[in-house]
Scaffold this active site. Structure first.
Site, mmCIF file in Angstrom:
data_model
loop_
_atom_site.group_PDB
_atom_site.id
_atom_site.type_symbol
_atom_site.label_atom_id
_atom_site.label_comp_id
_atom_site.label_asym_id
_atom_site.label_seq_id
_atom_site.Cartn_x
_atom_site.Cartn_y
_atom_site.Cartn_z
ATOM 1 C CG ASP B 20 18.597 5.302 -9.730
ATOM 2 O OD1 ASP B 20 19.264 4.561 -10.619
ATOM 3 O OD2 ASP B 20 17.321 4.750 -9.379
ATOM 4 N NE ARG B 100 11.110 7.577 1.826
ATOM 5 C CZ ARG B 100 12.234 6.734 1.514
ATOM 6 N NH1 ARG B 100 13.277 7.071 1.991
ATOM 7 N NH2 ARG B 100 12.278 5.917 0.277
ATOM 8 C CG ASP B 129 8.973 6.814 -0.918
ATOM 9 O OD1 ASP B 129 8.298 7.142 0.288
ATOM 10 O OD2 ASP B 129 9.786 5.951 -1.344
ATOM 11 C CB SER B 184 11.506 -0.379 -7.006
ATOM 12 O OG SER B 184 11.689 0.678 -6.162
#
Lengths: 411, 411, 411, 411
Positions: B20, B100, B129, B184
């Site tokens: 990705d 994050r 996210d 995922s």
């Protein structure tokens, strides 16, 4: 005997039929020259209550109350508390705490029925239970007198107690008394607790043979068991599709949990009277019920309602732990919690295995889970991803302005 | 390409080296005609990061950052969060959320170093996210541009993505790509997560072969393992007496927890963007660390400090979950939490067995547990039980007055 | 016109009859080729609403709703909010915020009655009101379309707006329009607000002639006025012994407060969309009502109930300010607040003088104030002062133990 | 004399020099046969403290402490509390409460210096002050003995007290004593309080001649006064541009406020010991300082920081009111509050007039107010109004999903 108490005519005693409270019957009769009414309740402690009758009669008690309160206990106390997901200090499921308000309420009702002017209990002066009994009693009958023998008498060792029994010919089962557990214990349908003895050193692990309601995880079956619990308005109403009364639900979960080694807890907690104490608990059914209730809430409660409940919870748990069940603030908080449970309906599937309980599925006709939006696949326009940009930008605005004006967030 | 973005010269991309984000490199170069700087961090996700270099080079990237941030991640993000005992919605240990802010901070620092005016990431427009990356970026560099390809492009299915790769000769490992997990996933030293596919039906149990970091409890050893964790100022510093760095502590606990089937979680959670989603998580080390930290706090923290921390916790967890690590309110809250940890020193003993972690002992030179007061035996006057009567009476006073004036607490 | 909106057939517009919303009528008809339903409500803004009918008709509107909602507004929105003692950021009485949910609700009801698929309003894209209108609309009719012209069109200055009017022959009172106040204003029965113009510099004092509902304290009467407000279940029901409807109560207090210069406020507040803004407010009746309600609560509410209400209040005020009146969490919180008000009955006496309102007396048949206990004189044994020693000692116990173990509280 | 106290050798008494504490000196000497150390502090109560020396000497006291603590009081107690915007029960500025921890701390320090093993004070057994003194003392010196004569002796009426004086030849100013105020009063630099006598009926207005520090609003000047207060890190440091010490700031504000009739308060409050009591207070300086501090915060604090402070405030105020200044939880909370004040710098302009204080302007080099964004005029792209649509839509998402699934928000 203080002046205040000199006028006591009749006292209702929370009577277990055991050694300590039998001594209290005698001591009250002797010290206060008053009539004693005994009240013995089956709240699921796992011992026969009927034998208390003969013991009380033998000591000359005329008014004897023996009652099965299991359904009321679970329906009106345990379940409302579980609606709040209450846990004290992140760990404790409040098993002892939640039984006290029911006992206090019945003592006061019996006092009103029998014309008693005082109540008495066998809780010590160091613990939380005295507070729970007495706050409830004062809240429900403000003029009541309270006699807490452990705060008054000087029978402070087992030896002096036994001597008192012998002297007063108290009909207790001495054989049983001598092989008694070294722990201070308390039990009801929600849990059994252990304090004292070697537990007073918080570094020492509890002995394997202390635990009574659960097998050790090592001895639990090698095959997991799956169960399904159904909820209505936040309360469990069926197990594996079979509708059951509140007490039966909890008894069933206790049995299943106990068999799988579920629900042991070993903590140091902070008592309301100001000290830390180490307690071990077995709460097999409750340890299954809590994550099950959270799981059904997870698909039926709005996010902000759930978060507000989580914000309230620690205070709610404090109120129950500290003995404020019968208080206007608990009532007010309960109104909000109960309001939130109207749509908490549905089924939860759980796996029980060697001490662990795991949620593996949840479903509800009132589910707010929306696969068509949450999906990683194409959602056919149900959600416009571009909305997220504006959402983030406005949420960031205050911090962007601050940064532009030179504020630093890194140290 | 919107007008606002037409001026973008250089963009820092959070680059995993996978399919990705490789597509994103190409797409950014093509769509924005801008230079791309790739940033690949080892935060313990368990995959090699060095291969990302060659892939990036092959696509013409000139500035390539590859960094090992594991120690910083655990020391400055995971541990401060565990000081707060943070759990989102009663269950989730915030494994994805906490990584994050570090990525966001490094992206901004790299943007400043390389003169980039934008950042980009591969998070979708439906998830949390994107919010966490972007709130952090905006807070640390208020004028930064953000490019979130998943909110902009039309490569919304795997097929269109693969076609794009073929067309642009993107050097990804197609063999690996095809046998890719249907879920995922996200991983770092604290946890690995799974979403999507069959998990989108919350009634269906996760498949046994989905889990990667833990054995199933059934396959875990039949013998429990006991471990001892030592804490200083609220942070773990040693295991079984051996001092270790923060990342090593967490790696060690992950290994031990994973071996005993500890740390699996299956929940439906509420995303900040407004939908419910089902996630499965493996957090072996964290699942051991949390009760261990609570246990050392249980003997070293004052009761009211502990309760205040519990009251703050849900909000702190919301902040981390929602992406507000880099906010003044998190910083303010952290100041209070860190202040509380000065004396949180000592050792905790735990038992690991078949999916369950149990605290069995705790000790500390800073313990507030006072056996001489808590004891059921004679305390030699350390505590005067008569004090309890006054304590209860004054705490009951407001309710007694209310009852005397006719207020009813029973419905 | 976006694709999403191309299908709009009929839109309900919150129509004031003024310049801006008249332009919106035309713009909606032209841009969306749809039918417009106008909705004009009297919520006490102090302007005639009937003239809106002719204006709407002149623009070809066929379905025109003109309603007097004053009683509903005060009874179902203002009063429930005052039960919570809600103040935003310590100062703001939420006058604008509380009117929006009612407007949103009526717009949706009218949309349902008229078969409209969209709503529209004249709030700008920078403010809170757009959020309040739209959150309410989405919550009550999830599929509704929302058209917010100020976020879409390019009539962003007064000049372009006026040109649009001229071009489209919009029948507005230009004379009135030109001598219009330089401030952005909003009014309803609870308050009138001012923003913009010189107020955008927060150091500059508001001009004396800006204020419309109150005289300046300097010009208020030199003699104080005493009034008495009677409450039932937390709501005011009479003034000086005369029973009145909710709207009449508020109108009466507005008149009295305005005459005494009461209720002016000048603050910088934080908008939900992320910026700070300066606002001036006149809330004469509300500024009297709030301390009056607190005063009647002070003698009728239990201490812990009152404190719990105070702890909830900031969040409740945030919800109202941010537009979450129509949310399950506000409803849940209201359940707790309303539960607390059952005994909030009685009279409060206040003094109004030159901008200040002072409580001077309060009485209630449900008072929990007990002179016989509170007295400094002999209380005949109602309270045993010796109880205080035990109360203090147990409350101090945790800190004494900590100090004995060497903890320091002084820095 | 209880057994516990039989060993008391030396006691530090908080000595005002007035009748009551003079009696206590004698009573302690006589009852406990111990040495008395007197401690008299000037905390701004407005009476000479030096005369206490001769009185104490006359009663044979050898160790006499007389100290001016005004600067310490304001700097280390009043100002930290105002950083929190602390108000008890929505009204009370905690004037009495905040002086007690300083007195308690000095008593313990003096006990340590003089080798005393006990402290004593003149607070009654019904009030909050006993709790505040004693909690502080126990927290700072856990083994200290506390003697609270009002809980022990039988001099419970003015007559018996006077008889005791006469009998023991206590050198008090009888003339002054007889024309004494009928109220129980307490004063320090922050406020003066009145309780008792006719105030015990909460419906009766306080008499005009009771108030001592403020003129009545009616008698205040007919012309308003404008003042400017400058803040650094949340504390006031200058008035009208003139830098001043903490105590001078408060004295100056007291004078100005008092002259304009500012700071009178008449409330019924809930005491920690469980009863309601009516109190009247004059807090002229504090009543100016609080809105001034809020105003400087309004432009310098981040929104969420400000809201978090508002959420903490009621608990902080409870801690101060209940006597927990010297507690780890207050210290923890203070750490968060102080962290928030780093940028609370700037000037506030206020208008004082006839009992009312109004903020009219605020400015700061650290202002987060951004005119370019907040403006109603063209903002040159600083804010994209279209972002609001996404912001609202995602905030509404959870409620839209719920409504689509049939949840009702209207009753």
């Amino acid at each position: 005997m203080s002046a205040e108490n000199s006028s006591i005519k009749k006292v209702v005693l929370a009577y277990s039929g055991g050694l300590d409270t039998s001594v209290i019957v005698k001591w009250l009769q002797e010290t206060y020259q008053c009539e004693v009414v005994t009240f013995t309740a089956n709240i699921g402690q796992g011992e026969e209550v009927e034998p208390a009758r003969a013991k009380a009669q033998a000591m000359g008690v005329k008014e004897i109350y023996i009652e099965d309160l299991r359904e009321e206990f679970v329906r009106d106390y345990v379940f409302p508390m579980f609606r709040a997901n209450a846990i004290y200090e992140g760990e404790y499921l409040l098993g002892t705490s939640i039984a006290r308000p029911l006992i206090a309420k019945r003592m006061i009702e019996i006092a009103n029925e029998t014309g008693a002017d005082a109540i008495s209990h066998g809780a010590t002066g160091k613990g939380n239970d005295q507070v729970r009994f007495e706050l409830g009693a004062y809240a429900l009958k403000p003029g009541v007198k309270v006699i807490a023998p452990w705060r008054e008498w000087n029978l402070t060792s087992r030896e002096t107690l036994m001597a008192y029994c012998k002297e007063h010919e108290i009909p207790v089962d001495f054989a049983k008394a001598t092989k008694k557990s070294p722990y201070s214990m308390d039990a009801n349908l929600l849990h059994i607790s252990y304090e004292g003895d070697i537990l007073e050193n918080p570094w020492v692990e509890a002995e394997a043979d202390m635990w009574r309601w659960t097998v050790s995880p090592e001895q639990a079956p090698d095959t997991p068991e799956y169960i399904e619990i159904s909820f209505e308005k936040g309360d469990p109403v069926a197990i594996n599709g079979e509708a059951m009364s509140p007490a039966t639900i909890l008894e069933t979960l206790n049995k299943k949990g106990g068999a799988h080694g579920i629900g042991r807890l070993d903590i140091v907690e902070n008592r309301y009277v100001g000290m830390k104490s180490r307690g071990c608990y077995e709460t097999p059914g409750g340890t299954i019920l809590l994550p099950a209730h959270r799981a059904i809430e997870s698909i039926t409660l709005d996010r902000e309602v759930a978060h507000f409940k989580d914000a309230l919870m620690p205070k709610y748990a404090d109120l129950v732990y500290n003995g404020y069940w019968w208080s206007p603030e608990r009532k007010m908080m309960q109104a909000a919690i109960d309001e939130s449970q109207a749509c908490v309906n549905g089924d939860v599937r759980l796996k029980l295995y060697k001490g662990a309980v795991t949620v593996v599925g949840r479903r509800s006709a009132d589910s707010l889970f929306d696969e068509s939006i949450a999906t990683f696949e194409d959602d056919a326009g149900a959600y416009d991803q571009k909305d997220a940009a504006g959402f983030i930008k406005l949420n960031a605005l205050r911090m962007r302005i601050a940064a532009q004006k030179g504020r630093k967030l890194e140290n």
